[in-house]
Design a protein around this motif. Structure first.
Motif, PDB file in Angstrom:
ATOM      1  N   TYR A  40      36.980 -32.783  53.137  1.00 16.44           N
ATOM      2  CA  TYR A  40      36.028 -31.736  52.338  1.00 16.44           C
ATOM      3  C   TYR A  40      34.699 -31.825  51.755  1.00 16.44           C
ATOM      4  CZ  TYR A  40      41.043 -29.933  52.823  1.00 16.44           C
ATOM      5  OH  TYR A  40      42.449 -30.230  53.860  1.00 16.44           O
ATOM      6  N   GLU A  41      33.772 -31.284  51.794  1.00 18.42           N
ATOM      7  CA  GLU A  41      32.768 -31.154  50.458  1.00 18.42           C
ATOM      8  C   GLU A  41      33.159 -30.725  49.688  1.00 18.42           C
ATOM      9  OE1 GLU A  41      28.764 -31.322  52.293  1.00 18.42           O
ATOM     10  OE2 GLU A  41      29.324 -29.217  52.873  1.00 18.42           O
ATOM     11  N   THR A  42      32.685 -31.474  48.431  1.00 18.92           N
ATOM     12  CA  THR A  42      32.276 -30.965  47.204  1.00 18.92           C
ATOM     13  C   THR A  42      31.733 -30.937  46.351  1.00 18.92           C
ATOM     14  OG1 THR A  42      34.985 -31.026  47.222  1.00 18.92           O
ATOM     15  CG2 THR A  42      34.561 -30.802  45.760  1.00 18.92           C
ATOM     16  N   ALA A  43      31.214 -29.895  46.100  1.00 19.11           N
ATOM     17  CA  ALA A  43      30.072 -30.264  44.431  1.00 19.11           C
ATOM     18  C   ALA A  43      30.101 -30.824  43.317  1.00 19.11           C
ATOM     19  CB  ALA A  43      30.109 -28.753  43.902  1.00 19.11           C
ATOM     20  N   ALA A  44      29.428 -31.782  43.130  1.00 24.11           N
ATOM     21  CA  ALA A  44      30.008 -32.823  42.325  1.00 24.11           C
ATOM     22  C   ALA A  44      30.114 -32.519  40.891  1.00 24.11           C
ATOM     23  CB  ALA A  44      28.267 -33.895  41.624  1.00 24.11           C
ATOM     24  N   TRP A  45      31.492 -33.633  40.220  1.00 27.26           N
ATOM     25  CA  TRP A  45      32.063 -33.233  38.902  1.00 27.26           C
ATOM     26  C   TRP A  45      31.527 -34.436  38.016  1.00 27.26           C
ATOM     27  CZ3 TRP A  45      35.590 -35.403  36.005  1.00 27.26           C
ATOM     28  CH2 TRP A  45      36.542 -34.922  35.473  1.00 27.26           C
ATOM     29  N   GLY A  46      31.705 -33.962  36.900  1.00 26.36           N
ATOM     30  CA  GLY A  46      31.256 -34.538  36.087  1.00 26.36           C
ATOM     31  C   GLY A  46      30.017 -34.745  35.843  1.00 26.36           C
ATOM     32  N   VAL A  47      28.453 -35.546  36.934  1.00 27.41           N
ATOM     33  CA  VAL A  47      27.990 -35.395  36.711  1.00 27.41           C
ATOM     34  C   VAL A  47      26.892 -34.298  37.761  1.00 27.41           C
ATOM     35  CG1 VAL A  47      25.330 -36.679  36.862  1.00 27.41           C
ATOM     36  CG2 VAL A  47      27.063 -37.761  35.815  1.00 27.41           C
ATOM     37  N   GLU A  48      27.155 -32.835  37.218  1.00 32.34           N
ATOM     38  CA  GLU A  48      26.621 -31.953  38.797  1.00 32.34           C
ATOM     39  C   GLU A  48      25.674 -32.115  39.046  1.00 32.34           C
ATOM     40  OE1 GLU A  48      27.736 -29.050  36.569  1.00 32.34           O
ATOM     41  OE2 GLU A  48      30.372 -29.123  36.395  1.00 32.34           O
ATOM     42  N   ASN A  49      24.202 -32.396  39.194  1.00 29.02           N
ATOM     43  CA  ASN A  49      22.798 -32.632  39.578  1.00 29.02           C
ATOM     44  C   ASN A  49      22.432 -33.513  40.182  1.00 29.02           C
ATOM     45  OD1 ASN A  49      22.791 -34.497  37.288  1.00 29.02           O
ATOM     46  ND2 ASN A  49      20.694 -34.069  36.965  1.00 29.02           N
ATOM     47  N   GLN A  50      23.587 -33.387  41.048  1.00 25.18           N
ATOM     48  CA  GLN A  50      23.430 -34.108  42.027  1.00 25.18           C
ATOM     49  C   GLN A  50      23.853 -33.754  43.538  1.00 25.18           C
ATOM     50  OE1 GLN A  50      26.357 -37.779  41.864  1.00 25.18           O
ATOM     51  NE2 GLN A  50      27.044 -36.489  40.159  1.00 25.18           N
ATOM     52  N   GLN A  51      24.071 -34.445  44.372  1.00 24.37           N
ATOM     53  CA  GLN A  51      24.334 -34.280  46.018  1.00 24.37           C
ATOM     54  C   GLN A  51      26.031 -33.781  46.535  1.00 24.37           C
ATOM     55  OE1 GLN A  51      22.782 -36.048  50.099  1.00 24.37           O
ATOM     56  NE2 GLN A  51      24.460 -36.002  50.783  1.00 24.37           N
ATOM     57  N   ALA A  52      26.118 -32.647  46.557  1.00 24.85           N
ATOM     58  CA  ALA A  52      27.844 -32.512  47.054  1.00 24.85           C
ATOM     59  C   ALA A  52      28.443 -33.761  47.677  1.00 24.85           C
ATOM     60  CB  ALA A  52      27.870 -31.706  48.063  1.00 24.85           C
ATOM     61  N   PHE A  53      29.906 -33.852  47.679  1.00 26.38           N
ATOM     62  CA  PHE A  53      30.146 -35.369  48.355  1.00 26.38           C
ATOM     63  C   PHE A  53      30.986 -34.587  49.102  1.00 26.38           C
ATOM     64  CE2 PHE A  53      29.656 -37.387  43.891  1.00 26.38           C
ATOM     65  CZ  PHE A  53      30.470 -38.507  44.085  1.00 26.38           C
ATOM     66  N   LEU A  54      31.368 -35.645  50.113  1.00 27.34           N
ATOM     67  CA  LEU A  54      32.653 -35.682  50.968  1.00 27.34           C
ATOM     68  C   LEU A  54      33.513 -36.854  50.064  1.00 27.34           C
ATOM     69  CD1 LEU A  54      30.759 -36.334  54.418  1.00 27.34           C
ATOM     70  CD2 LEU A  54      31.974 -33.698  53.363  1.00 27.34           C
ATOM     71  N   ASN A  55      35.204 -35.948  50.432  1.00 27.76           N
ATOM     72  CA  ASN A  55      36.432 -36.646  50.320  1.00 27.76           C
ATOM     73  C   ASN A  55      37.611 -36.657  50.767  1.00 27.76           C
ATOM     74  OD1 ASN A  55      35.164 -35.579  47.238  1.00 27.76           O
ATOM     75  ND2 ASN A  55      35.560 -37.579  47.026  1.00 27.76           N
TER      76      ASN A  55
END
Length: 160
Positions: A40-55
Motif C-alpha cells: 500500500y502507498e500512504t502519505a507520510a504520517w507524523g512528519v508529513e513533508n516527505q515522500q509517500a511510504f510503501l507499507n
C-alpha cells in the motif's frame, strides 16, 4: 513458535525493492512468512513533508522471543542501510512489531502490541487484509473493528 505481525515501510530510494529485500531477510533469518498483505502507498504520517511510504504487513512464525526479534530486526534494518536521524523521518526501511501472539509487553525498548497501531490506517489496512479477525489483546477489538474506528484520515491505496 509464535506468530508475529510485522509492519514494513519504506519511503526512500527504490521503496518496492527495499520491501522485497526486507521480506527475503525476514524469511531467511527471523522465521517463516505465513502471510503477506498487498503493498500500500500512504502519505507520510507524523512528519508529513516527505515522500509517500510503501507499507506491507507480514505474519511470520518465529522461534525468537520478542526482545530477540527486535534485536534481529534492528540488525536487518541497519544491513539494508537504515540510519536513525529524525523520529518519523524518511527511511529506506522500517520494520515494526505490531503483535507477538497475544503477548502484552512493556519494556524500555519494546512495547507489544504496538502502542499506536489503532491510530494508523497505513498499519490497519494491510493488517486487516491478512488478519481481519485478530483480536487486539489489550483493546479487545478485531483488526476490522479497529480500522472502522480509526481516527486517521490519510488515504491508503493499493500500490500498482
Amino acid at each position: 513458535m509464535f506468530t508475529a505481525y510485522l509492519l514494513l515501510g519504506s519511503n526512500l530510494g527504490n521503496r518496492e525493492d527495499y520491501l522485497f529485500q526486507a521480506r527475503n531477510l525476514i524469511g531467511d533469518r527471523l522465521g517463516e512468512i505465513k502471510q503477506q498483505s498487498g503493498i500500500y502507498e500512504t502519505a507520510a504520517w507524523g512528519v508529513e513533508n516527505q515522500q509517500a511510504f510503501l507499507n506491507q504487513v507480514l505474519a511470520i512464525e518465529t522461534p525468537l522471543a520478542p526482545e530477540e526479534l527486535l534485536r534481529e530486526i534492528n540488525f536487518l534494518e541497519a544491513e539494508l542501510g537504515r540510519v536513525r536521524r529524525v523520529r518519523w523521518g524518511a527511511r529506506v526501511i522500517d520494520i515494526d512489531i505490531l503483535f507477538y501472539g497475544n503477548v502484552v509487553l512493556q519494556t524500555q525498548r519494546l512495547t507489544i502490541p504496538h502502542p499506536e497501531l489503532q491510530n494508523r490506517r497505513f498499519t490497519l489496512v494491510p493488517l486487516t487484509e491478512i488478519a481481519p479477525d485478530f483480536i487486539h489483546p489489550v483493546l479487545g477489538l478485531s483488526s476490522q473493528q479497529l480500522l472502522a474506528q480509526c481516527p486517521d484520515t490519510l488515504e491508503v491505496k493499493k500500490f500498482k
